[in-house]
Design a protein around this motif. Structure first.
Motif, PDB file in Angstrom:
ATOM      1  N   ARG A   1       0.836  -1.203   0.000  1.00 21.43           N
ATOM      2  CA  ARG A   1       0.000   0.000   0.000  1.00 21.43           C
ATOM      3  C   ARG A   1       0.871   1.254   0.000  1.00 21.43           C
ATOM      4  NH1 ARG A   1      -4.029   1.739   4.966  1.00 21.43           N
ATOM      5  NH2 ARG A   1      -4.455   3.866   4.258  1.00 21.43           N
ATOM      6  N   TYR A   2       1.952   1.203   0.755  1.00 23.72           N
ATOM      7  CA  TYR A   2       2.838   2.365   0.844  1.00 23.72           C
ATOM      8  C   TYR A   2       3.900   2.371  -0.247  1.00 23.72           C
ATOM      9  CZ  TYR A   2       0.810   3.835   5.256  1.00 23.72           C
ATOM     10  OH  TYR A   2      -0.068   4.301   6.208  1.00 23.72           O
ATOM     11  N   PHE A   3       4.219   1.210  -0.751  1.00 21.69           N
ATOM     12  CA  PHE A   3       5.227   1.090  -1.817  1.00 21.69           C
ATOM     13  C   PHE A   3       4.680   0.194  -2.917  1.00 21.69           C
ATOM     14  CE2 PHE A   3       7.439   1.964   2.151  1.00 21.69           C
ATOM     15  CZ  PHE A   3       8.205   3.061   1.800  1.00 21.69           C
ATOM     16  N   PRO A   4       3.748   0.745  -3.715  1.00 16.97           N
ATOM     17  CA  PRO A   4       3.097  -0.073  -4.761  1.00 16.97           C
ATOM     18  C   PRO A   4       4.072  -0.604  -5.805  1.00 16.97           C
ATOM     19  CG  PRO A   4       2.535   2.251  -5.000  1.00 16.97           C
ATOM     20  CD  PRO A   4       3.216   2.112  -3.678  1.00 16.97           C
ATOM     21  N   GLY A   5       5.241   0.021  -5.903  1.00 17.59           N
ATOM     22  CA  GLY A   5       6.253  -0.452  -6.847  1.00 17.59           C
ATOM     23  C   GLY A   5       7.020  -1.650  -6.319  1.00 17.59           C
ATOM     24  N   GLY A   6       6.640  -2.124  -5.128  1.00 22.35           N
ATOM     25  CA  GLY A   6       7.254  -3.327  -4.576  1.00 22.35           C
ATOM     26  C   GLY A   6       8.643  -3.091  -4.029  1.00 22.35           C
ATOM     27  N   LYS A   7       9.439  -4.131  -4.055  1.00 20.68           N
ATOM     28  CA  LYS A   7      10.764  -4.107  -3.438  1.00 20.68           C
ATOM     29  C   LYS A   7      11.667  -3.040  -4.042  1.00 20.68           C
ATOM     30  CE  LYS A   7      14.804  -7.086  -2.799  1.00 20.68           C
ATOM     31  NZ  LYS A   7      15.291  -8.473  -2.845  1.00 20.68           N
ATOM     32  N   GLN A   8      11.602  -2.854  -5.369  1.00 22.80           N
ATOM     33  CA  GLN A   8      12.469  -1.867  -5.997  1.00 22.80           C
ATOM     34  C   GLN A   8      12.191  -0.467  -5.461  1.00 22.80           C
ATOM     35  OE1 GLN A   8      15.011  -2.544  -8.216  1.00 22.80           O
ATOM     36  NE2 GLN A   8      15.564  -0.408  -7.921  1.00 22.80           N
ATOM     37  N   GLN A   9      10.917  -0.104  -5.369  1.00 25.78           N
ATOM     38  CA  GLN A   9      10.564   1.220  -4.865  1.00 25.78           C
ATOM     39  C   GLN A   9      10.974   1.372  -3.399  1.00 25.78           C
ATOM     40  OE1 GLN A   9       6.372   2.113  -4.891  1.00 25.78           O
ATOM     41  NE2 GLN A   9       6.681   4.275  -4.381  1.00 25.78           N
ATOM     42  N   LEU A  10      10.750   0.330  -2.617  1.00 20.54           N
ATOM     43  CA  LEU A  10      11.118   0.360  -1.207  1.00 20.54           C
ATOM     44  C   LEU A  10      12.631   0.501  -1.049  1.00 20.54           C
ATOM     45  CD1 LEU A  10      10.455   0.097   1.796  1.00 20.54           C
ATOM     46  CD2 LEU A  10      10.468  -2.395   1.513  1.00 20.54           C
ATOM     47  N   TYR A  11      13.390  -0.244  -1.851  1.00 21.60           N
ATOM     48  CA  TYR A  11      14.852  -0.170  -1.766  1.00 21.60           C
ATOM     49  C   TYR A  11      15.347   1.219  -2.123  1.00 21.60           C
ATOM     50  CZ  TYR A  11      19.766  -0.904  -2.835  1.00 21.60           C
ATOM     51  OH  TYR A  11      21.137  -0.788  -2.878  1.00 21.60           O
TER      52      TYR A  11
END
Length: 217
Positions: free
Chosen positions: A56-66
């Motif tokens: 929900r906070y990082f819809p781009g998944g792991k890449q966006q979170l990283y």
């Protein structure tokens, strides 16, 4: 009958507070494991939330979170070189290195993965974030040198030294953090004076700085 302990009240976090919590959890994982070895499930578990909430906070998944975690770490690294323009130069440089090396020590595996590259989550954006830290560090140091318009030789000298600091940090981690932080910091300060002294043979700006630093040695 023994009375039961009251159940802690659940507190709903605001958007920014929750996002910060997830970034902190991610950074704690990236500090000790290479990015490709960290999953969204790992981040969710570390933060005590569900995987869908991370998405929900990082819809781009792991890449966006990283990338978000990397920007957060980059901001912290930039602040390592924030130092008041007061007093002798070399003690100022020592204090900045103390903060930088403390960051390296806290984020050992993550720092290595960050600088050595080769991660499956490495992109042109992540490379730009890392390069931005290097450029910011160079600008901080040049501002402390007090040279109004540093020439190409002086700028190159500072950037070469920053590269040496990164390389020494990686080797220090590989050598089980030996020598001690204090020894490493003092050696890096001496390295700075050494490369500046070599440049001074060909550059008037560097020569003037070496003469000023001579009083501190």
């Amino acid at each position: 009958m023994t009375p039961q302990a009251p159940t802690p009240a659940y507190r709903r976090l605001g958007v920014e507070e929750r996002r910060s919590q997830l970034l902190e959890a991610a950074l704690s994982l990236f500090a000790h494991r290479a990015p490709e070895d960290v999953s969204l499930d790992d981040v969710a578990e570390a933060a005590g939330v569900s995987r869908p909430l991370v998405y929900r906070y990082f819809p781009g998944g792991k890449q966006q979170l990283y990338e978000a975690a990397l920007r957060s770490a980059a901001d912290e690294l930039r602040h390592c070189f924030d130092e008041p323009h007061e007093g002798p130069l070399l003690p100022r440089l020592s204090r900045a290195l103390d903060r930088y090396l403390a960051f390296v020590g806290r984020h050992d595996t993550g720092f290595s993965a960050l600088l050595q590259g080769g991660s499956v989550v490495e992109t042109s954006r992540t490379t730009a974030i890392v390069d931005g830290v290097r450029r910011a560090a160079a600008e901080h140091i040049l501002s402390h040198l007090g040279v109004g318009e540093p020439g190409p030789r002086l700028r190159m000298t500072v950037r070469v030294w920053i590269t040496a600091v990164e390389a020494a940090s990686l080797i220090w981690l590989d050598e089980d953090k030996q020598p001690s932080l204090d020894e490493l910091r003092d050696w890096l300060v001496e390295q700075f004076v050494a490369v500046l002294t070599v440049t001074a043979r060909r550059d008037a700006q560097a020569d003037a700085l070496v003469r000023e630093l001579a009083a501190e040695l």
